[in-house]
Every structure is written in structure tokens, then in C-alpha cells.
Scaffold this active site. Structure first.
Site, short mmCIF file in Angstrom:
data_model
loop_
_atom_site.label_atom_id
_atom_site.label_comp_id
_atom_site.label_asym_id
_atom_site.label_seq_id
_atom_site.Cartn_x
_atom_site.Cartn_y
_atom_site.Cartn_z
CD GLN B 236 -2.73 -1.23 2.64
OE1 GLN B 236 -3.05 -2.27 3.13
NE2 GLN B 236 -3.61 -0.04 2.69
NE ARG B 383 -13.82 -0.54 4.17
CZ ARG B 383 -13.30 -0.46 3.04
NH1 ARG B 383 -13.55 -2.27 3.07
NH2 ARG B 383 -14.27 0.37 1.66
CB CYS B 384 -9.13 3.01 11.55
SG CYS B 384 -8.28 1.56 11.77
CD GLU B 756 -9.27 4.42 5.99
OE1 GLU B 756 -8.78 5.02 7.29
OE2 GLU B 756 -8.62 3.27 5.37
#
Ligand code: FES
Ligand code: FES
Lengths: 173, 800
Positions: B236, B383-384, B756
């Protein structure tokens, strides 16, 4: 290393002979020997469905079948869906209804949905959810996958179809 | 033609901001032509498999690789001893700690990397891995962070012996990593002693895993003649990887090329640098051949980066009307055997200090202790943004606990405590400046959409009826997220500020290529970035190619995680586009022989004010940029922008969930889930909806089933998809989505990031609904995940 055998089958309409060890899994033969990299590996334990292919009219998780078991079989993978540059209604449906994000589950999803629509051209949402339960998606939450399959089903029945995401819905000139 | 119709057609052609543009990524994915890391095949490529420790804590007495090396088709077997001369047996983590690449004399978690076997193909590599003989001497194991801090607890990190100061200050015990505090402790303590009401609640946010459908992997290819290293990697953050690889290998960054190909989901799992990547690089350098390493699903679930594992104690002080006076939080954070959290350097608990939420809380104090245990390393943001899920969970649960204590409705108590619209920009007691928000209308819209009063009435009726087989729970969250890390004054990774970048080149025919430092893992950057450029520069999105993920061509960027692509890179995209537009204005003025100020920009052209028939389209201007520019101007039409955001962005939302819990079996049905998100300016509504569905589904997974538990021996019990819950289409609820628009005042296009929020906001919403189902029986909290067994146990403990 054990002795190798030649296995012959039809893959997306073409005759194939391939030499494999008896222990080799179909997903590895497809991906590593036959350049069929559409079906993916998400688990190798039959849980995720990313490796789904169609063998003799049945959905099969290709991480759970030996290549030697495919002797004489007819195989269909995602690579066999678009014909002459024209997308299959399922492929169109997945784009129009935003049924994919990272795309890793998509080849397996479409291949599984194809089998569903062969057996049931007019499935309800519940039937779609039940049929697709062997294919995991981490990105979409399935709601738009359901819509994508409904879109394709309608199109395959000859009905007119439109996306539920019109380009300019939130824009006024 | 009618002006409106014409405008509409031009807008349609432009496919700019606000359009549900169909994704440019899709054609390759729907035809099986994606290019994921395991699809890469290079001439002479070898395949590698990792040998891992079966024990959670053991001394390695010896490793015998003779048999494995002698196995036909095996090219190398690496152990720590092979990496030592290169000083690569340990590597730095993003959190200022070190991590063993291959175990150096001892292992400290189950499945730790011990040896790396490289062979002709994956079958041979797996066979040979079985032949590596490792002699272990088991050591006592500790998997509980509280026990890890007892005086006589086993020493998990002998390499840190005598180091009383870590990367984040003093260590108070041999298994202690750091203590981090923020807020005014004295004022907060005083507010508590003066309070009319206080509540306290302990809660555990279990260890979970992002579990993208594609596992992690890499292909390393070293060209000994050129001295170039190319690595395809599921990352990522490819530029950060390049910097780390450069630091480790002493190969200059100019000779390293990191390529993130198509990525099959990331969700935080693919931020870090993992031992397998390093070993593949070393093996390729040593063998002079490309080496592929792809982890299995179990390796993914048990070694590469968990999330959460926070033991939180929250306290609220309030007056009798429910107005909150202070928040106090103590956290024990289980970081596993190495501190490999992905957090900005200065903040070892990430942005946990957003935990005052959407509420006007005058006093707050937070203290977080990081602890080593015999569990695998990680602490990534699933996912945050960094630790935001934990923070939001805490405050959204605490406010419900307070509501129950005071017998105030759970929607009402939120309204009484909201930061009001007029209070923005709002400085929180923990030092964050919320740039914007408008919480009340969002909540009211949701309550009306679901007919909240009717739901509460139905619930009251069911509670009054002892024959009713189910309990009904209603959960509400009104959360604020913090994303878009971040301003380089407060955020860096390895000393590099968390800016992001965009480079745009317009070709003579008016088409363009744009390159960014971020990388999509399914978010659709190729589609949405082009929309921003289209609106800002007037070049139709269909004429714009977007590239990212290749460090040789893309400008440096910090990557995609923490919803930072839109807030940070998206801003760079907008600003680079504006630079293009301004140069184009000058060229147009030159062509039309007017002053640049006499021109106005209209979608895809510059028009002379007052004489709109005189105009130049962007296509015409692009051509002129290569043959007819004003005197003194450089040829070409290009722009680069490095954007260092002035602040974070603060997306918010109001969610409501209705569950029906079967009293006798614990089975739970999510009857309804209504999610209203405010992500500011909406670039592509279709993609936003998709991101929200995905985030809600992952939130559902975490709340209802995901955990990676350990037994006392340190065996991880959730390491396969048999044990680790990924919801299928059958369990996943139907989602209802809605929105309001409160643009970020400091972002060039007002966008805030969205992917998110639904994860962060939905998890406490499920918890609040589950607790609410039992609230009339005195329950203020019970821990996730709410699988039927756990819920049944809870019901039983209440005598149901
Ligand atoms: S890879 Fe075959 S089911 Fe997951
Ligand atoms: S689209 Fe990513 S897993 Fe389904």
C-alpha cells in the site's frame, strides 16, 4: 518428485495436453502452466471461491481438484467469457452495477454466477445470495454483486437493462 | 441548442466530480486480465516457502538444512546465519523497534519466520521446507498483556535486555514498550471528583486481521550486471518500501524499483515490510535469479499484521442532564512480540486521541501502555486511520453506558453533547482541530428515515412481553473520524513527512497522463483521480490515463491507507490540475490576444468575458503548448504538486442498527442498518456507495465474528478461513445508505475521504445494538465478537 502424466482436456473451447505430477492441483496447472491467471488463489482450502472454474457443467473450486481428474473434461474459466470482443452480460453487469472493487474475487464470482444463471435464469435475491455463498468478497459487501447478477439475468432473458448508478444523478447543469 | 442542454452534454462528456463514472479498472478485472503479484512470471523465476516455528516461545538450539539443501530442485535455504554477514537478520519496524527477519537464536511467536527455502517451484519448495530440521527448547509463554507485565513474567525480548528507554520513552518493565499520555490529567481528575455522575467501563477490542482476499507476496529480481533491483510487492506504500529497502540493503534508491501491481485488497494488511519480502530480495541477489514468495492464507492470518488488541478502560464524568464534563481512558495495548505498528512516528497510539468524538467534552486524558506478548506483530489500521477504530469504539460505547445510567434516550444524550455547527473549527481537549462538522442534521435525518420513535415503541412492547422469543436492540453511533494523515509537522513515517504527490503531463493532442504516489487496492483511483483532473483542468476524464504504484515513474508519495488518498493525494491532484489550468489560461490569452484576466474558464475551454464566441478549448490550448506559447514561457503543459495538508480531515456519520437476538440460541439477525455518511464533496457517488457497503460489511465481520484468539501455549486459534469469520453473501445484511455534504474548508475541493468511516462507525453501532438488546436486564457492555455462542452465554448468564 513423482512421475508425470499427460492430461488432456478442453479449456475455453481449445484442446489442451499438459504434463503434470499426479499431485498437482488444477489451479496451479491453470495458473502456472497454461497462463490462465484469471482464477485466483485466496486460500487453497476451498473456502474463498476465488479459484472457481466450471467443469462439465458444474462450479468447481480448482484448488480442490487434481489436474489428473480433469482428463477428458470441458473447462470454462473467466478467460472464455468474452466472445469476439463482446463482453458476456455478467461481465457487463459487474461493471454497470459496480459489483467489483479490487477485482480479486471477480473471476470466481462471475464463473459461479454463470452456473447459477444456466440453472436458474430468473433467480430471486435470496436465491442469488444462497448460490453465491461459496464465493467470498472482502470489498463489496455483496449487495452490488447481487445487482450485477440480476442485471445480467435480465439481459440474458432479453429484457432492457439500465445501471442503477446513472452517470449524472447527483449533477444538474 | 438550449444552453442548459449543451452544458449538460459537455458536463457529461467531461465526467468530472460528482459523476457516477464507471470504473476504468473494471475491463481487465472482469476478463481475468488483472495483474496481481502471483500472476507475475519472469524467466528463470524460483519459488520460495518460509519455514516457521510451531512454538510461541523457544530457544533455537540448532538448525540443520543439509537434507533440504540436498533435495533435488532446491537452490538455497536461508537462515539467520546467512543474513548476518549482510546485517539483514533484523530489520527496523515502522514503530522504531526491530523485528527478526529470520529467527536469531530464539522465536517469540508461533509461526515466526525461521528459514527460507528457495526451489524450482512451489511443490519442491514445500517438500524441502519439511526437511529443514530445527531443534527447539520450549520456553514459558505469555499471551496476556497484563500477565506480561508481572514482575516474574518471561522475558519476550532478550535482545532489549538493559534498554530502559525505547523509541517512545521510558520502559518500566522488560515487556513494556512505551507509555504515551495526552491531555490535562489534573484538570480531568478534578472534573471527575467534582462530577454529579461518573461511569466506568472496561472493554476489549479483540485481535483481528484485515484478511484481504489476496494474501501478501513479492517477486524480487536483481540484475547483477546493471546492479538494479526490481521488486513487485503487494504494498500500500511502494515508495516507503523503496526507502526501507534502500536503508537495509545500501543499494541507492535510484537503483531500486518497487512496483505495486494490482492489489487484491489491502485494508491495512499491506502497509508493512515483512520478512518474506526481505528474504526474497536477499535470495534474488544471492542467486542472481528472480524469486517469488507468496504467503498462504494461514501465514497471512497468523504472521503479517494483526489489528486492534486494545484493552480499554473508559470513564465519563457528567452532570445529571447527561452533559459530559470529562473523559478518562487507560489502554493496555498488546503489540505482540515486536512493535511493528504502522503509526506516525510521534504517535505510538496513532490518532487514538480523536476519542472525544463528536462531543463537546471540555476535559480529557488518555494513557496508553504498549506491551510485548508472545503473539505475532502488527497493530495495523484495519480499514481505518491509525487506531481511530479503537478510539471511536470507546467513546461511542461510553456515551451509551452513560445514557443507561441516567436513563436518557441514546439519541437524546448525543444531541445534548454534540459539538455545535457554530463551534467549528473546534479545538478538542486532546489537541486536535476539527475543521468542520454538522452533526445534528445528520442524526435527525437518520432518526426520521427509520422512524426511531416507532422502533423504540416496538422495543418497549417486546420487552413487556415475556413470551416474545427475541430481544430487540437498537444501536446508534454518531461518529467523527480523523483521516488524511497528515500534516508533516505532526506526521511522518521514518522521518518522511506524510505529504502526497501528483504529476500531470498534457500531451499535444489534449490527452493527459497523471501519476501519483498512492496506490489503489480496489478504491478505483484510476477512475476518480481522472474525474478531479477533468473538473479542475477541463480535460475529459476519458482522455486521462492514471498511473500509480511504480516508483520509477510515480512521484514520491506515502501511499494509500488511513483514507489518505482523497484528502492528501486528491488535493495534490486538484492543485496540479489548477497549475495546468493557469498555464493554459496564459496560452489561451496569447492565442486570443487578450489579457489572461479577460478570460473565464468554462468546463473545458477559456472564453473571453463578454464575448463568449471567442474561446479556446483545452484541446486547442494543449496543441499550442507545443508550438505557440507566449514569449518567455517554457513549452509544454505539465505540472507537479507535492501537497502537505494543513490539517487532517474529519468525515462523520450517523448510523442506526436494529438487531433481533434469539433469547434461547443467541442467534442474531441484523434487521436493518441505516448509514448516513458525510465525506464532504462527493467525487463519484457510485464508488462512494461501494466503499461504504464494503466498510459496513467488514464492520459487521469484526463485530459479529472475527477474532484471533490464543491458547495458553501461544497457539493461534483463528488461523484459517475455517476459524476466522469472513461473512458470505448469506450472512451479510442489506445496507441502506444516505448522505449529507459538509465540505472540508481547507481541502482544495472539499473532499474528506470515505472508505473507512463505515468500518469505524459501524462496529460500535453493532455493539450498541447488541448491548441495547440486553440493556433492560442491566447489561452495560459485553465484548465482541457477537457470535451465537458468546451471545447465548451472555443471555444465559442473565437467566434467559
Ligand atoms: S483458493 Fe480455492 S477456494 Fe480459495
Ligand atoms: S472485489 Fe475485492 S474481494 Fe471482491
Amino acid at each position: 518428485m513423482s512421475k508425470k502424466t499427460i492430461v488432456s482436456f478442453k479449456l475455453n473451447g481449445a484442446a489442451i495436453d499438459v504434463m503434470v505430477e499426479p499431485r498437482e492441483l488444477l489451479i496451479h496447472t491453470l495458473r502456472e502452466k497454461l497462463s490462465i491467471t484469471g482464477p485466483h488463489i485466496g486460500c487453497e482450502t476451498s473456502h474463498c471461491g476465488a479459484c472457481t472454474v466450471d467443469i462439465d457443467g458444474a462450479s468447481v473450486k480448482s484448488c480442490t481438484v487434481l489436474t489428473v481428474q480433469c482428463e477428458g473434461a470441458e473447462l470454462l474459466t473467466i478467460e472464455g467469457f468474452a466472445k469476439g470482443g463482446v463482453l458476456h452480460p455478467l461481465q457487463e453487469g459487474f461493471t454497470q452495477e459496480h459489483g467489483l472493487q479490487c477485482g480479486f474475487c471477480t473471476p470466481g464470482m462471475i464463473t459461479r454466477a454463470y452456473r447459477l444463471l444456466q440453472e436458474n435464469p430468473n433467480p430471486t435475491e435470496e436465491e442469488i445470495r444462497f448460490w453465491m455463498a461459496g464465493n467470498l468478497c472482502r470489498c463489496t459487501g455483496y449487495q452490488n454483486i447481487v445487482k450485477a447478477i440480476q442485471y445480467a439475468a435480465a439481459k440474458m432473458r432479453g429484457e432492457t437493462v439500465t445501471t442503477s448508478h446513472p452517470l449524472m444523478a447527483e449533477i444538474s447543469a | 441548442m438550449d444552453q442548459n442542454v449543451e452544458n449538460h452534454e459537455r458536463l457529461e462528456k467531461l465526467e468530472g466530480i460528482g459523476c457516477s463514472r464507471k470504473r476504468r479498472e473494471d475491463p481487465r478485472f472482469i476478463q481475468g486480465k488483472g495483474n496481481y503479484v502471483d500472476d507475475i512470471k519472469l524467466p528463470g523465476m524460483l519459488f520460495a516457502v518460509m519455514v516457521r516455528s510451531p512454538y510461541a516461545h523457544a530457544k533455537i538450539k540448532s538448525i540443520d538444512t543439509t537434507k533440504a539443501k540436498a533435495h533435488p530442485g532446491v537452490h538455497a535455504v536461508l537462515t539467520a546465519d546467512d543474513l548476518k554477514p549482510l546485517k539483514l537478520h533484523w530489520m527496523p519496524t515502522l514503530a522504531g523497534d526491530v523485528q527478526a527477519v529470520l529467527a536469531d537464536g530464539y522465536v517469540s511467536f508461533q509461526n515466526q519466520e525461521v528459514a527460507f527455502v528457495v526451489a524450482d517451484d512451489r511443490y519442491v519448495a514445500a517438500d524441502a521446507a519439511e526437511l529443514v530440521e530445527v531443534d527447539y527448547e520450549e520456553l514459558p509463554v505469555v499471551v496476556d498483556p497484563f500477565k506480561a507485565l508481572l514482575p516474574d513474567a518471561p522475558v519476550i525480548r532478550p535482545d532489549l535486555d538493559g534498554k530502559n528507554v525505547g523509541a517512545h520513552g521510558a520502559r518500566k518493565h522488560h515487556n513494556h514498550i512505551f507509555n504515551w499520555q495526552i491531555g490535562d490529567k489534573d484538570k480531568t481528575d478534578r472534573a471527575f471528583s467534582d462530577a454529579e455522575v461518573t461511569v466506568a467501563q472496561d472493554m476489549h477490542y479483540p485481535r483481528v486481521h484485515p484478511c484481504p482476499l489476496e494474501t501478501c507476496g513479492s517477486v524480487a529480481s536483481y540484475d547483477a550486471i546493471r546492479g538494479d533491483l526490481t521488486v513487485w510487492i503487494t504494498s500500500q506504500a511502494p515508495h516507503v518500501v523503496r526507502t526501507v529497502v534502500g536503508l537495509l540493503s545500501s543499494i541507492p534508491e535510484s537503483k531500486i524499483r518497487i512496483i505495486s501491481p494490482d492489489i487484491g485488497g489491502g485494508f491495512g494488511n499491506k502497509v508493512g515490510v515483512y520478512p518474506g519480502y526481505v528474504c526474497a530480495i536477499v535470495a534474488s541477489i544471492v542467486l542472481g535469479r528472480p524469486v517469488k514468495w507468496i504467503e498462504s492464507r494461514s501465514e497471512n492470518l497468523t504472521t503479517t499484521a494483526f489489528a486492534r488488541d486494545y484493552w480499554m478502560s473508559g470513564e465519563l464524568a457528567a452532570d445529571k442532564s447527561g452533559k459530559i464534563k470529562a473523559l478518562r481512558v487507560n489502554v493496555t495495548a498488546d503489540h505482540g512480540a515486536f512493535d511493528a505498528c504502522a503509526d506516525p512516528t510521534k504517535w505510538p497510539a496513532g490518532m487514538f486521541h480523536v476519542c472525544t468524538g463528536s462531543y463537546d467534552i471540555p476535559n480529557a486524558h488518555v494513557s496508553v501502555d504498549g506491551v510485548y506478548t508472545n503473539k505475532f506483530p502488527g497493530g495495523v489500521s484495519y480499514r481505518c486511520s491509525f487506531r481511530v477504530t479503537e478510539a471511536v469504539y470507546l467513546v461511542e460505547r461510553m456515551i451509551d453506558v452513560l445514557a443507561q445510567k441516567l436513563n436518557i434516550d441514546k439519541a437524546e444524550i448525543r444531541k445534548r453533547n454534540f459539538i455545535k455547527y457554530e463551534q467549528f473549527p473546534y479545538l478538542t481537549p486532546l489537541g486536535l482541530e476539527f475543521d468542520s462538522g454538522n452533526y445534528m442534521p445528520a442524526l435527525e435525518k437518520v432518526l426520521e428515515a427509520v422512524d426511531y420513535n416507532a422502533l423504540r415503541a416496538e422495543q418497549a412492547q417486546k420487552r413487556a412481553d415475556p413470551t416474545c422469543p427475541t430481544l430487540m436492540g437498537i444501536g446508534i453511533t454518531t461518529f467523527t473520524e480523523i483521516v488524511g494523515a497528515g500534516p508533516s509537522k505532526s506526521c511522518d513515517i521514518l522521518g518522511i513527512g506524510m505529504f502526497d504527490s501528483c504529476e500531470i503531463r498534457v500531451h499535444p493532442d489534449g490527452s493527459a497522463i497523471a501519476r501519483m504516489g498512492t496506490i489503489s487496492q480496489g478504491q478505483g483511483h484510476q477512475t476518480t483521480y481522472a474525474q478531479i483532473i477533468a473538473s479542475e483542468s477541463g480535460i475529459a476524464a476519458s482522455q486521462i490515463a492514471v498511473e500509480e504504484g511504480d516508483t520509477s515513474t510515480a512521484p514520491y508519495g506515502l501511499g494509500t491507507y488511513g483514507s489518505r488518498s482523497t484528502p492528501v493525494a486528491g488535493a495534490a491532484v486538484a492543485r496540479a490540475s489548477r497549475k495546468i489550468r493557469e498555464k493554459a489560461r496564459k496560452i489561451a490569452a496569447h492565442l486570443l490576444e487578450v489579457s489572461p484576466d479577460d478570460l473565464e474558464f468554462d468546463l473545458d475551454q477559456f472564453k473571453v468575458k463578454g464575448d463568449p464566441a471567442k474561446a479556446k478549448t483545452m484541446k486547442e490550448i494543449a496543441w499550442a503548448a507545443y508550438n505557440n506559447v507566449p514569449d518567455g514561457m517554457e513549452m509544454g503543459l505539465e505540472a507537479v504538486d507535492y501537497y502537505d495538508p494543513p490539517n487532517f480531515t474529519f468525515p462523520f456519520g450517523a448510523y442506526l442498527c436494529v438487531v433481533d437476538v434469539h433469547k434461547k440460541t443467541g442467534e442474531t439477525k441484523v434487521r436493518r442498518f441505516y448509514a448516513l455518511d458525510d465525506c464532504g464533496t462527493r467525487i463519484n457517488p457510485m464508488i462512494i456507495e461501494g466503499q461504504i457497503h464494503g466498510g459496513l460489511t467488514e464492520g459487521f465481520a469484526v463485530a459479529m465474528g472475527q477474532e484471533l484468539p490464543y491458547d495458553e501455549q501461544g497457539n493461534v486459534l483463528g488461523g484459517t478461513l475455517m476459524d476466522y469469520f469472513l461473512p458470505t453473501s448469506m450472512e451479510t445484511p442489506h445496507w441502506e445508505t444516505d448522505f449529507t455534504v459538509t465540505p472540508s474548508p481547507h481541502h482544495p475541493i472539499g473532499a474528506k475521504g470515505v472508505a473507512e468511516s463505515p468500518h469505524v462507525g459501524s462496529i460500535p453501532c453493532f455493539s450498541n445494538a447488541m448491548v441495547d438488546a440486553f440493556a433492560h436486564l442491566g447489561t452495560t457492555h459485553f465484548n465482541m465478537p457477537y457470535n451465537s455462542y458468546r451471545v447465548w452465554q451472555h443471555a444465559k448468564s442473565l437467566g434467559l
